[in-house]
Design a protein around this motif. Structure first.
Motif, PDB file in Angstrom:
ATOM      1  N   GLY A   1      -2.639   2.836   6.008  1.00 49.44           N
ATOM      2  CA  GLY A   1      -2.300   3.811   4.832  1.00 49.44           C
ATOM      3  C   GLY A   1      -2.030   3.449   3.624  1.00 49.44           C
ATOM      4  O   GLY A   1      -1.629   4.029   2.546  1.00 49.44           O
ATOM      5  N   VAL A   2      -2.151   1.963   3.377  1.00 47.53           N
ATOM      6  CA  VAL A   2      -1.624   1.279   2.314  1.00 47.53           C
ATOM      7  C   VAL A   2      -2.874   1.333   1.474  1.00 47.53           C
ATOM      8  O   VAL A   2      -4.082   1.025   1.782  1.00 47.53           O
ATOM      9  N   ARG A   3      -2.711   1.711   0.077  1.00 48.61           N
ATOM     10  CA  ARG A   3      -3.714   1.631  -0.893  1.00 48.61           C
ATOM     11  C   ARG A   3      -3.400   0.660  -1.974  1.00 48.61           C
ATOM     12  O   ARG A   3      -2.057   0.615  -2.359  1.00 48.61           O
ATOM     13  N   SER A   4      -4.528  -0.379  -2.452  1.00 45.65           N
ATOM     14  CA  SER A   4      -4.112  -1.178  -3.328  1.00 45.65           C
ATOM     15  C   SER A   4      -4.109  -0.573  -4.657  1.00 45.65           C
ATOM     16  O   SER A   4      -4.381   0.434  -4.980  1.00 45.65           O
ATOM     17  N   ALA A   5      -3.452  -1.436  -5.717  1.00 44.98           N
ATOM     18  CA  ALA A   5      -3.155  -0.670  -6.995  1.00 44.98           C
ATOM     19  C   ALA A   5      -4.716  -0.652  -7.685  1.00 44.98           C
ATOM     20  O   ALA A   5      -5.049   0.267  -8.321  1.00 44.98           O
ATOM     21  N   GLU A   6      -5.279  -1.784  -7.271  1.00 42.49           N
ATOM     22  CA  GLU A   6      -6.919  -1.477  -7.831  1.00 42.49           C
ATOM     23  C   GLU A   6      -7.732  -0.269  -7.076  1.00 42.49           C
ATOM     24  O   GLU A   6      -8.508   0.380  -7.946  1.00 42.49           O
ATOM     25  N   GLU A   7      -7.582   0.062  -5.646  1.00 47.22           N
ATOM     26  CA  GLU A   7      -8.273   1.136  -5.115  1.00 47.22           C
ATOM     27  C   GLU A   7      -7.409   2.417  -5.709  1.00 47.22           C
ATOM     28  O   GLU A   7      -8.312   3.428  -6.172  1.00 47.22           O
TER      29      GLU A   7
ATOM     30  N   VAL B   1       0.522   0.078  -3.881  1.00 47.76           N
ATOM     31  CA  VAL B   1       0.909   0.973  -4.653  1.00 47.76           C
ATOM     32  C   VAL B   1       2.256   1.672  -4.431  1.00 47.76           C
ATOM     33  O   VAL B   1       3.362   1.549  -4.838  1.00 47.76           O
ATOM     34  N   ALA B   2       2.321   2.260  -2.967  1.00 53.26           N
ATOM     35  CA  ALA B   2       3.752   2.735  -2.255  1.00 53.26           C
ATOM     36  C   ALA B   2       3.500   2.334  -0.802  1.00 53.26           C
ATOM     37  O   ALA B   2       2.871   3.255  -0.025  1.00 53.26           O
ATOM     38  N   PRO B   3       4.280   1.356  -0.528  1.00 53.03           N
ATOM     39  CA  PRO B   3       4.127   0.871   0.760  1.00 53.03           C
ATOM     40  C   PRO B   3       4.673   1.544   1.858  1.00 53.03           C
ATOM     41  O   PRO B   3       4.422   1.536   2.920  1.00 53.03           O
ATOM     42  N   GLN B   4       5.720   2.656   1.430  1.00 53.11           N
ATOM     43  CA  GLN B   4       6.447   3.536   2.399  1.00 53.11           C
ATOM     44  C   GLN B   4       7.089   2.833   3.803  1.00 53.11           C
ATOM     45  O   GLN B   4       6.772   3.070   4.563  1.00 53.11           O
ATOM     46  N   LEU B   5       7.929   1.549   3.332  1.00 55.59           N
ATOM     47  CA  LEU B   5       8.280   0.831   4.423  1.00 55.59           C
ATOM     48  C   LEU B   5       9.708   1.747   5.190  1.00 55.59           C
ATOM     49  O   LEU B   5       9.601   1.461   6.360  1.00 55.59           O
ATOM     50  N   ALA B   6      10.136   2.616   4.634  1.00 56.37           N
ATOM     51  CA  ALA B   6      11.264   3.329   5.618  1.00 56.37           C
ATOM     52  C   ALA B   6      10.404   4.008   6.551  1.00 56.37           C
ATOM     53  O   ALA B   6      10.854   4.227   7.699  1.00 56.37           O
ATOM     54  N   LYS B   7       9.353   4.708   6.099  1.00 57.56           N
ATOM     55  CA  LYS B   7       8.628   5.735   6.940  1.00 57.56           C
ATOM     56  C   LYS B   7       7.899   4.556   8.057  1.00 57.56           C
ATOM     57  O   LYS B   7       7.972   5.014   9.325  1.00 57.56           O
ATOM     58  N   LYS B   8       7.349   3.490   7.537  1.00 57.33           N
ATOM     59  CA  LYS B   8       6.837   2.569   8.708  1.00 57.33           C
ATOM     60  C   LYS B   8       7.927   2.240   9.623  1.00 57.33           C
ATOM     61  O   LYS B   8       7.531   1.761  10.828  1.00 57.33           O
ATOM     62  N   ALA B   9       9.060   2.001   9.123  1.00 60.68           N
ATOM     63  CA  ALA B   9      10.170   1.271   9.931  1.00 60.68           C
ATOM     64  C   ALA B   9      10.402   2.374  11.158  1.00 60.68           C
ATOM     65  O   ALA B   9      10.589   2.033  12.385  1.00 60.68           O
ATOM     66  N   ALA B  10      10.698   3.711  10.637  1.00 55.78           N
ATOM     67  CA  ALA B  10      10.791   4.865  11.356  1.00 55.78           C
ATOM     68  C   ALA B  10       9.535   4.679  12.768  1.00 55.78           C
ATOM     69  O   ALA B  10       9.802   5.118  13.874  1.00 55.78           O
ATOM     70  N   ILE B  11       8.339   4.853  12.220  1.00 61.73           N
ATOM     71  CA  ILE B  11       7.126   4.799  13.093  1.00 61.73           C
ATOM     72  C   ILE B  11       7.147   3.817  14.246  1.00 61.73           C
ATOM     73  O   ILE B  11       6.933   3.882  15.273  1.00 61.73           O
TER      74      ILE B  11
END
Length: 79
Positions: free
Chosen positions: A27-33, A48-58
């Motif tokens: 689900g990672v989108r680069s700034a260019e994308e 752009v938004a790595p969402q690390l807390a959500k990924k740690a929970a998953i």
């Protein structure tokens, strides 16, 4: 449990890190994308938004499931 607690923790942490590296790119989108303007010197491939807390929970949920499979397999093989 077929493992002493320190060994079980070491196995879980190892599984957690392996799963984390598998989950990080999802689900990672680069700034260019995303079409965002980048400051000078910024990497266009940075997320752009790595969402690390959500990924740690998953990662924690998946690692717990995999660890459960390891414990079941160890119990089965131990007889």
């Amino acid at each position: 449990m077929p493992f002493p607690l320190p060994l079980a923790l070491a196995i879980y942490v190892t599984i957690w890190w392996i799963v984390l590296f598998a989950v990080l790119p999802l689900g990672v989108r680069s700034a260019e994308e995303a079409g965002e303007d980048l400051p000078e010197g910024a990497d266009p491939g940075s997320p752009v938004a790595p969402q690390l807390a959500k990924k740690a929970a998953i990662t924690t949920v998946i690692a717990a499931f995999v660890f459960g499979l390891v414990v079941v397999a160890a119990n089965f093989l131990a007889g």
